[in-house]
Design a protein around this motif. Structure first.
Motif, mmCIF file in Angstrom:
data_model
loop_
_atom_site.group_PDB
_atom_site.id
_atom_site.type_symbol
_atom_site.label_atom_id
_atom_site.label_comp_id
_atom_site.label_asym_id
_atom_site.label_seq_id
_atom_site.Cartn_x
_atom_site.Cartn_y
_atom_site.Cartn_z
ATOM 1 N N MET A 1 76.385 10.070 2.664
ATOM 2 C CA MET A 1 76.357 8.803 1.955
ATOM 3 C C MET A 1 77.761 8.183 1.959
ATOM 4 S SD MET A 1 73.221 8.337 1.005
ATOM 5 C CE MET A 1 72.749 9.138 2.533
ATOM 6 N N PRO A 2 77.867 6.856 2.000
ATOM 7 C CA PRO A 2 79.186 6.218 1.973
ATOM 8 C C PRO A 2 79.869 6.467 0.640
ATOM 9 C CG PRO A 2 77.455 4.577 1.719
ATOM 10 C CD PRO A 2 76.782 5.861 2.083
ATOM 11 N N PRO A 3 81.218 6.571 0.629
ATOM 12 C CA PRO A 3 81.923 6.810 -0.625
ATOM 13 C C PRO A 3 81.821 5.602 -1.551
ATOM 14 C CG PRO A 3 83.481 6.371 1.141
ATOM 15 C CD PRO A 3 82.136 6.493 1.786
ATOM 16 N N LEU A 4 81.878 5.872 -2.835
ATOM 17 C CA LEU A 4 81.791 4.839 -3.853
ATOM 18 C C LEU A 4 83.152 4.624 -4.498
ATOM 19 C CD1 LEU A 4 78.522 6.064 -5.616
ATOM 20 C CD2 LEU A 4 78.708 4.116 -4.052
ATOM 21 N N ASN A 5 83.381 3.401 -4.960
ATOM 22 C CA ASN A 5 84.529 3.124 -5.818
ATOM 23 C C ASN A 5 84.145 3.516 -7.244
ATOM 24 O OD1 ASN A 5 86.102 2.102 -3.766
ATOM 25 N ND2 ASN A 5 85.617 -0.036 -4.195
ATOM 26 N N VAL A 6 84.878 4.477 -7.807
ATOM 27 C CA VAL A 6 84.508 5.064 -9.095
ATOM 28 C C VAL A 6 85.628 4.872 -10.109
ATOM 29 C CG1 VAL A 6 83.805 7.166 -10.304
ATOM 30 C CG2 VAL A 6 83.116 6.809 -7.915
ATOM 31 N N ILE A 7 85.266 4.466 -11.304
ATOM 32 C CA ILE A 7 86.143 4.592 -12.458
ATOM 33 C C ILE A 7 85.652 5.795 -13.247
ATOM 34 C CG2 ILE A 7 86.865 3.574 -14.654
ATOM 35 C CD1 ILE A 7 88.168 2.242 -12.306
ATOM 36 N N TYR A 8 86.570 6.679 -13.595
ATOM 37 C CA TYR A 8 86.189 7.896 -14.316
ATOM 38 C C TYR A 8 86.811 7.862 -15.703
ATOM 39 C CZ TYR A 8 85.043 12.764 -15.204
ATOM 40 O OH TYR A 8 84.502 13.910 -15.732
ATOM 41 N N ALA A 9 85.996 8.127 -16.719
ATOM 42 C CA ALA A 9 86.478 8.125 -18.101
ATOM 43 C C ALA A 9 86.129 9.448 -18.762
ATOM 44 C CB ALA A 9 85.853 6.966 -18.881
ATOM 45 N N GLY A 10 87.142 10.206 -19.157
ATOM 46 C CA GLY A 10 86.929 11.490 -19.810
ATOM 47 C C GLY A 10 88.222 11.963 -20.442
ATOM 48 N N THR A 11 88.123 12.954 -21.302
ATOM 49 C CA THR A 11 89.314 13.420 -22.009
ATOM 50 C C THR A 11 89.479 14.937 -22.019
ATOM 51 O OG1 THR A 11 89.392 11.425 -23.387
ATOM 52 C CG2 THR A 11 90.524 13.387 -24.232
ATOM 53 N N PRO A 12 88.503 15.739 -22.487
ATOM 54 C CA PRO A 12 88.744 17.178 -22.647
ATOM 55 C C PRO A 12 88.491 17.970 -21.366
ATOM 56 C CG PRO A 12 86.592 16.645 -23.491
ATOM 57 C CD PRO A 12 87.179 15.352 -23.009
ATOM 58 N N GLU A 13 88.633 19.298 -21.492
ATOM 59 C CA GLU A 13 88.428 20.204 -20.354
ATOM 60 C C GLU A 13 87.041 20.052 -19.743
ATOM 61 O OE1 GLU A 13 90.272 22.180 -18.666
ATOM 62 O OE2 GLU A 13 92.115 22.337 -19.855
ATOM 63 N N PHE A 14 86.049 19.781 -20.578
ATOM 64 C CA PHE A 14 84.683 19.634 -20.072
ATOM 65 C C PHE A 14 84.607 18.600 -18.952
ATOM 66 C CE2 PHE A 14 80.567 17.446 -20.142
ATOM 67 C CZ PHE A 14 79.701 18.519 -19.949
ATOM 68 N N ALA A 15 85.441 17.567 -19.024
ATOM 69 C CA ALA A 15 85.368 16.456 -18.069
ATOM 70 C C ALA A 15 86.159 16.690 -16.790
ATOM 71 C CB ALA A 15 85.854 15.171 -18.748
ATOM 72 N N VAL A 16 86.931 17.761 -16.709
ATOM 73 C CA VAL A 16 87.791 17.976 -15.542
ATOM 74 C C VAL A 16 86.999 18.343 -14.281
ATOM 75 C CG1 VAL A 16 89.617 19.447 -14.590
ATOM 76 C CG2 VAL A 16 89.836 18.508 -16.898
#
Length: 312
Positions: A1-16
């Motif tokens: 699949m072609p790559p997407l432009n992504v904004i990622y929003a997260g804070t704690p270890e769970f989101a890494v």
């Protein structure tokens, strides 16, 4: 699949793990949004979030706004031209203007099998309630709290030895894999969102230290679940010899009423056994104030606890 432009929003270890998985899958993470640095430790020095540390290691621009409702913040976000925004335990509400911005919408990685356990503490509440299974849900975000349509659900059993900490790590990895699968299938046009049944919803309220005290008159099964659910925070607590005693790991024992609730009736290298209102609790790891965490064998070394009472 072609790559997407992504904004990622997260804070704690769970989101890494999900952030790392996006990069490994070849998607273009244009920016990472995370909570502002917070004071931490004895010196109260500003400490970056785990997601910020991971983003900097990946050479991804980091944004740390106090709110997403500011016009300048929204303008900056729009300049990144995201195809999709992915959110995982970010800590800020997304206003409608942000939800509407990416062409594929905003996706959330939620650590439960929705609609079970909407809210702030789904991992801990699942263990505390005695659920046999939990998992992750990738959902399309909307204005309500974890109410959006579900795109993908992936489950995992809850084992007797699971603490909130161990289950947290497993679900973080599961969420990362589920996210990549979701994006692949969405791009290919092979994934349909499914509405949640509100009649099946439950709310995972935020944890508090006030909940940490153990009531030994409760059934042993409830006490063990609490001890496992509250590790690593806020940690279940009782009182021993007039001082607080933290309880970090326990197992359920099936036994008759051998002593009043809270009474230690047996001890060995395998555990410290305590009578409860119904059944018994075997304590495996404990911690006194100012001391390191000890196994039961270490805790009883050089002393006998039989007959002593733990206070609620």
């Amino acid at each position: 699949m072609p790559p997407l432009n992504v904004i990622y929003a997260g804070t704690p270890e769970f989101a890494v793990p999900a952030l790392q998985a996006l990069v490994a899958a070849g998607h273009r993470v244009r920016a990472v949004y995370t909570q502002p640095d917070r004071p931490a430790g004895r010196g109260r020095q500003l400490r970056p979030s785990p997601v910020k540390v991971a983003a900097q290691a990946l050479d991804i621009p980091v944004e740390q706004p106090q709110t997403l409702r500011d016009a300048a913040v929204l303008g900056q976000l729009s300049q990144y031209a995201p195809d999709v925004m992915v959110v995982a335990a970010y800590g800020l509400m997304l206003p409608q203007a942000v939800l509407d911005l990416p062409r594929m919408g905003c996706l959330n990685i939620h650590a439960s099998l929705l609609p079970r356990w909407r809210g702030a503490a789904p991992i801990q509440r699942a263990i505390e309630a005695g659920d046999a299974e939990t998992g992750v849900t990738i959902m399309q975000m909307e204005a309500g709290l974890d109410t959006g349509p579900m795109l993908l659900r992936r489950g995992t059993p809850i084992h007797p030895e699971d603490s909130a900490g161990s289950l947290h790590e497993r679900l973080a990895a599961l969420g990362a894999a589920a996210l990549i699968e979701t994006l692949d299938r969405l791009t290919a046009g092979g994934l349909q969102a499914q509405s949640q049944n509100p009649d099946q919803a439950s709310y995972a309220r935020k944890l508090s230290k006030a909940e940490a005290a153990v009531d030994w008159y409760k059934p042993a099964v409830e006490i063990v679940r609490k001890i496992q659910a509250f590790n690593p925070w806020p940690v279940a607590e009782t009182r021993y010899g007039g001082q607080p005693l933290k309880l970090l790991e326990a197992r359920l024992l099936v036994c008759p009423g051998l002593a009043p609730p809270g009474t230690i009736f047996a001890e060995s290298r395998d555990g410290v056994d305590v009578a409860a209102g119904e059944g018994c609790v075997r304590l495996l790891r404990l911690q006194l104030p100012g001391r390191r965490v000890q196994t039961a064998a270490e805790f009883i070394n050089g002393r006998s606890l039989i007959g002593q009472a733990l206070d609620s």
